[in-house]
Design an enzyme around this catalytic site. Structure first.
Site, PDB file in Angstrom:
ATOM      1  N   GLU A 109       0.847  -1.191   0.000  1.00  0.00           N
ATOM      2  CA  GLU A 109       0.000   0.000   0.000  1.00  0.00           C
ATOM      3  C   GLU A 109       0.882   1.240   0.000  1.00  0.00           C
ATOM      4  O   GLU A 109       1.777   1.378   0.830  1.00  0.00           O
ATOM      5  CB  GLU A 109      -0.915   0.003   1.229  1.00  0.00           C
ATOM      6  CG  GLU A 109      -1.893   1.155   1.206  1.00  0.00           C
ATOM      7  CD  GLU A 109      -2.940   1.079   2.309  1.00  0.00           C
ATOM      8  OE1 GLU A 109      -3.520   2.132   2.639  1.00  0.00           O
ATOM      9  OE2 GLU A 109      -3.173  -0.024   2.839  1.00  0.00           O
ATOM     10  N   GLU A 154       5.842  10.860  13.094  1.00  0.00           N
ATOM     11  CA  GLU A 154       5.702  10.004  11.915  1.00  0.00           C
ATOM     12  C   GLU A 154       5.884  10.822  10.642  1.00  0.00           C
ATOM     13  O   GLU A 154       5.218  11.842  10.441  1.00  0.00           O
ATOM     14  CB  GLU A 154       4.333   9.323  11.889  1.00  0.00           C
ATOM     15  CG  GLU A 154       4.170   8.374  10.703  1.00  0.00           C
ATOM     16  CD  GLU A 154       2.806   7.699  10.644  1.00  0.00           C
ATOM     17  OE1 GLU A 154       2.638   6.777   9.824  1.00  0.00           O
ATOM     18  OE2 GLU A 154       1.893   8.098  11.412  1.00  0.00           O
ATOM     19  N   ASP A 181      -2.383  14.607   6.079  1.00  0.00           N
ATOM     20  CA  ASP A 181      -1.895  13.321   5.594  1.00  0.00           C
ATOM     21  C   ASP A 181      -0.720  13.491   4.637  1.00  0.00           C
ATOM     22  O   ASP A 181      -0.844  13.227   3.449  1.00  0.00           O
ATOM     23  CB  ASP A 181      -3.036  12.565   4.905  1.00  0.00           C
ATOM     24  CG  ASP A 181      -2.719  11.091   4.685  1.00  0.00           C
ATOM     25  OD1 ASP A 181      -1.718  10.602   5.227  1.00  0.00           O
ATOM     26  OD2 ASP A 181      -3.482  10.427   3.966  1.00  0.00           O
ATOM     27  N   GLU A 216       3.862   9.399  -1.466  1.00  0.00           N
ATOM     28  CA  GLU A 216       2.453   9.245  -1.814  1.00  0.00           C
ATOM     29  C   GLU A 216       1.872  10.493  -2.475  1.00  0.00           C
ATOM     30  O   GLU A 216       1.254  10.412  -3.535  1.00  0.00           O
ATOM     31  CB  GLU A 216       1.651   8.888  -0.563  1.00  0.00           C
ATOM     32  CG  GLU A 216       0.168   8.740  -0.811  1.00  0.00           C
ATOM     33  CD  GLU A 216      -0.609   8.393   0.455  1.00  0.00           C
ATOM     34  OE1 GLU A 216      -1.843   8.283   0.362  1.00  0.00           O
ATOM     35  OE2 GLU A 216       0.021   8.246   1.532  1.00  0.00           O
ATOM     36  N   GLU A 226       6.360  21.585  -5.190  1.00  0.00           N
ATOM     37  CA  GLU A 226       5.303  22.369  -4.549  1.00  0.00           C
ATOM     38  C   GLU A 226       4.789  23.448  -5.491  1.00  0.00           C
ATOM     39  O   GLU A 226       3.584  23.718  -5.545  1.00  0.00           O
ATOM     40  CB  GLU A 226       5.834  23.008  -3.262  1.00  0.00           C
ATOM     41  CG  GLU A 226       4.792  23.812  -2.501  1.00  0.00           C
ATOM     42  CD  GLU A 226       5.331  24.380  -1.198  1.00  0.00           C
ATOM     43  OE1 GLU A 226       4.514  24.884  -0.397  1.00  0.00           O
ATOM     44  OE2 GLU A 226       6.557  24.340  -0.980  1.00  0.00           O
ATOM     45  N   GLU A 274     -10.478   5.053   9.331  1.00  0.00           N
ATOM     46  CA  GLU A 274     -10.675   4.569   7.971  1.00  0.00           C
ATOM     47  C   GLU A 274     -11.180   3.121   7.978  1.00  0.00           C
ATOM     48  O   GLU A 274     -10.677   2.250   7.277  1.00  0.00           O
ATOM     49  CB  GLU A 274      -9.387   4.720   7.157  1.00  0.00           C
ATOM     50  CG  GLU A 274      -8.947   6.169   7.046  1.00  0.00           C
ATOM     51  CD  GLU A 274      -7.687   6.374   6.235  1.00  0.00           C
ATOM     52  OE1 GLU A 274      -7.525   7.476   5.676  1.00  0.00           O
ATOM     53  OE2 GLU A 274      -6.858   5.443   6.170  1.00  0.00           O
ATOM     54  N   ARG A 309      -1.042   4.601  16.567  1.00  0.00           N
ATOM     55  CA  ARG A 309      -1.105   5.712  15.618  1.00  0.00           C
ATOM     56  C   ARG A 309      -2.253   6.658  15.952  1.00  0.00           C
ATOM     57  O   ARG A 309      -3.344   6.223  16.308  1.00  0.00           O
ATOM     58  CB  ARG A 309      -1.248   5.188  14.182  1.00  0.00           C
ATOM     59  CG  ARG A 309      -0.088   4.306  13.759  1.00  0.00           C
ATOM     60  CD  ARG A 309      -0.231   3.811  12.325  1.00  0.00           C
ATOM     61  NE  ARG A 309       0.141   4.826  11.359  1.00  0.00           N
ATOM     62  CZ  ARG A 309      -0.681   5.311  10.437  1.00  0.00           C
ATOM     63  NH1 ARG A 309      -1.938   4.931  10.372  1.00  0.00           N
ATOM     64  NH2 ARG A 309      -0.252   6.204   9.565  1.00  0.00           N
ATOM     65  N   LYS A 329       1.471  11.906  13.029  1.00  0.00           N
ATOM     66  CA  LYS A 329       1.901  12.382  11.713  1.00  0.00           C
ATOM     67  C   LYS A 329       2.436  13.812  11.812  1.00  0.00           C
ATOM     68  O   LYS A 329       1.949  14.606  12.623  1.00  0.00           O
ATOM     69  CB  LYS A 329       0.752  12.324  10.713  1.00  0.00           C
ATOM     70  CG  LYS A 329       0.396  10.905  10.284  1.00  0.00           C
ATOM     71  CD  LYS A 329      -0.571  10.900   9.118  1.00  0.00           C
ATOM     72  CE  LYS A 329      -0.839   9.473   8.652  1.00  0.00           C
ATOM     73  NZ  LYS A 329      -1.674   9.409   7.433  1.00  0.00           N
TER      74      LYS A 329
END
Length: 689
Positions: free
Chosen positions: A169, A397, A375, A403, A521, A296, A329, A370
């Site tokens: 993933e 994290e 995200d 991603e 960016e 999720e 988490r 995180k």
């Protein structure tokens, strides 16, 4: 494999190229033609094998192994206890030894021509060996070496999101190196090479399966797979790395046959205690569990009316007798939102869920937070939970896998971004309360803490799909060891270890790496707005891709303006989750940094930035300029064609060409969307469809 002729990129920064410069090579040979490593543990054997491989490859001669009592120049490596008879006390202070801890080390050149690699433990000796090798790879003088190193973070971890069917993933570099067809891969030689690469940067922990734990992966903690897990743990152990597993919170039901997974039910607690006992029978130094719960659609304690401390503490209780940890988490939010409701704010979720629980978690629980509240976007503020929690162990994290930053088809060097995050001042205990100090535990006097990151490797021959993405992997490892290292220092190390010591080559690649995050960016998300990607796979521009979905609303663009009002005064109140003065800074549209303006404020397209440009003109300019700079990356790479192995040159060039083309697609789709939305023309009359 002939390391000197490797053109695949497989060896990464441990390529150990032959040193062509006669003067440098002869200088190293004077001290490095003989070695004496004391000890027979798996860690010392790993150190011995690595040192022999590196010296043979770089110096063109296999080093002679000698006894510790033999005089003359040599590399002498061992623990302080094993080398007691050498009279090292004259140049190693007792206080220095104490501060080194279990993983620190000393590299010290003496007047008799020896280089001593010293540590309290065998793990420290292994790290010292890799440090000496790095010095030689980067052309440092070892004649006067006097190095004293110890890690700033106790836990330095990489999380793998691998599934047992072989898929990964958010993986962009092939398939899993651990699994295939719902079983472990039989040939684990590549896992050993992976462990070498991790240890060279100081990584000391890995989890090897996806946090979204499916049916087959839930069985990793059972007798069916524990013997195989133990084989992988044995390999990592030889390089100072503890193995962790992601677990399914509903395991008592799904694989245990119970009717509930309620963390306060005694039968459930007994089940987890039994599972822990069985794991440690196979893996005595097992690190512990990584848990994603109530997020999720993953199961968790909310199902039973319990909170996250209830769930984490139950697992921690099962692991505590064996020294194991629970890494829980904090990625918990309502993923069934209504885009019409502007009071719901995903950014608030982690803080709102976990702040009321501060101080209620057991000591062997670490909350993994995180870096941002959303995200892993290319630009978002630091999570206010970092510095908010004061009585709970924390892990920062990060995401090495790209991603939302080009999926390793685009060059996007993330170390500069990570440096900004680590140096961000939370003001949790006044000025200089940096995220680095928070995550390590030092700010609040806690012994556990560190960094974890989602890995970016797969079974592609070059490990990361894009060879230049290896720099993110290496850079993350080095930052976990020492967050004070500069981005440039890390870049130069990686370039020299990977491509050699040609100054022209180094200068070009350094510039490409240093500019790449800003370039990415520029042609993607403007001024702190994220998520303008295709849903599901998250690749490629789609301005409204997530805007009206259940997962949240991210830019609120209409004909009048753009951005999310997260102020206390008139918005969701998220800005108030920070300590002052950061909360005051973000609350004010005039003071808020331009790069985060649209994350915190909804403003008109004609709002004037600190740069003097309007918001809409900034959108146009950044996307045109970013796309042009992406094209220039190809030209820069081409300029060093003759100095790069052909195979590596061609691999990277193919990726850069794709990036240049794709950047143009981003430019056109984003600019057209906002031109049509705002009705305001570009000042320079450039082509906007």
């Amino acid at each position: 494999m002939n390391l000197k002729n490797d053109r695949s990129g497989y060896e990464c920064w441990l390529r150990y190229s032959y040193i062509d410069d006669d003067i440098s090579r002869d200088a190293y040979l004077k001290r490095c033609s003989r070695i004496a490593l004391i000890g027979e543990s798996a860690l010392i054997e790993s150190a011995r094998a690595e040192l022999k491989l590196a010296l043979t490859s770089m110096l063109g001669a296999k080093p002679l192994e000698i006894g510790i009592s033999e005089d003359g120049p040599a590399i002498v490596a061992g623990t302080f206890d094993s080398l007691q008879g050498l009279g090292l006390g004259s140049f190693v202070e007792a206080a220095d030894i104490a501060e080194l801890g279990n993983e620190g080390y000393i590299v010290l050149a003496s007047e008799d021509g020896r280089v001593y690699l010293l540590a309290e433990t065998d793990k420290g000796v292994l790290y010292a060996v890799f440090h000496l090798i790095r010095m030689m790879q980067t052309g440092e003088d070892i004649e006067t070496a006097s190095v004293r190193e110890f890690p700033r973070n106790s836990l330095r971890m990489i999380n793998h999101w691998d599934n047992m069917d072989g898929s990964i993933e958010r993986g962009y570099a092939g398939r899993s190196i651990f699994y295939r067809d719902s079983r472990f891969i039989e040939d684990l030689s590549r896992v050993r090479d992976y462990a070498r690469l991790l240890a060279s940067g100081g990584i000391n922990a890995v989890s090897i399966n996806n946090v979204n734990v499916h049916v087959q992966e839930s069985k990793l903690i059972t007798e069916e797979f524990l013997p195989d897990v133990a084989k992988v743990a044995d390999i990592f152990r030889g390089y100072g790395i503890r193995l962790y597993l992601s677990v399914n919170f509903a395991s008592p039901i799904e694989i245990g046959g119970l009717e509930t997974a309620d963390p306060l039910v005694p039968e459930v607690r007994r089940w987890w205690s039994g599972a822990a006992k069985e794991i440690y029978r196979h893996i005595p130094d097992f690190g512990g569990f990584v848990v994603k719960a109530d997020s999720e659609f993953r199961p968790g304690p909310f199902t039973y009316g319990r909170n996250h401390a209830d769930g984490a503490n139950m697992l921690a209780e099962a692991l505590e007798p064996y020294g194991g940890e629970v890494i829980w988490r904090c990625f918990v939010y309502n993923c069934l939102q209504d885009w019409r409701d502007r009071s719901t704010d995903r950014a608030r979720a982690a803080y709102d869920h976990f702040m009321p629980l501060d101080g209620t978690f057991r000591d062997n629980v670490l909350l993994q937070i995180k870096n941002g509240p959303m995200d892993f976007q290319v630009r978002e503020p630091v999570s206010p939970l970092l510095g908010g929690l004061t009585r709970t162990n924390q892990l920062l994290e990060l995401q090495i896998t790209q991603e939302y930053t080009g999926q390793q088809r685009h060059l996007c060097y993330l170390v500069p971004q990570w440096k900004e995050i680590l140096e961000f001042d939370t003001y949790a205990q006044g000025e200089h309360s940096t995220v680095s100090e928070v995550a390590s535990g030092r700010l609040f006097g806690r012994k556990r803490g560190g960094l974890a990151a989602v890995g970016n490797i797969g079974d592609d021959m070059n490990w990361t799909g894009h060879i230049l993405a290896q720099a993110n992997w290496y850079g993350y490892a080095r930052l976990t060891w020492n967050p004070c290292l500069s981005s440039e220092q890390i870049s130069r190390e990686w370039i020299r270890m990977t491509f050699g010591q040609d100054m022209g080559t180094e200068g070009i690649i350094l510039k490409m790496l240093s500019d790449s995050h800003r370039i990415y960016e520029a042609y993607t998300a403007p001024l702190g707005v994220g998520w303008m990607v295709n849903p599901g796979h998250h690749y490629g521009p789609n301005v409204d891709g997530y805007e009206y979905s259940k997962w949240g609303t991210y830019h609120y663009a209409d004909r009048y303006g753009i951005g999310v009002d997260r102020t206390v005064r008139s918005g969701t109140g998220y800005a108030g989750q920070y300590h002052s003065p950061q909360s005051d800074l973000y609350e004010s549209p005039e003071r808020c940094p331009d790069e985060l303006l649209l994350f915190f404020h909804h403003v008109s397209y004609t709002h004037v930035l600190k740069s003097g440009k309007t918001v809409i003109q900034h959108i146009y300019d950044s996307h045109f300029n970013g796309a042009d700079q992406a094209v220039d990356l190809v030209a820069q790479w081409d300029s060093i064609k003759e100095k790069i192995d052909e195979g590596i040159y061609l691999q990277v060039r193919e990726r850069l060409l794709h990036q240049a083309e794709h950047a143009g697609e981003w430019r056109d789709i984003v600019n057209t969307y906002f031109y049509r939305k705002s009705g305001i023309a570009d000042d320079y009359d450039r082509l906007i469809y």
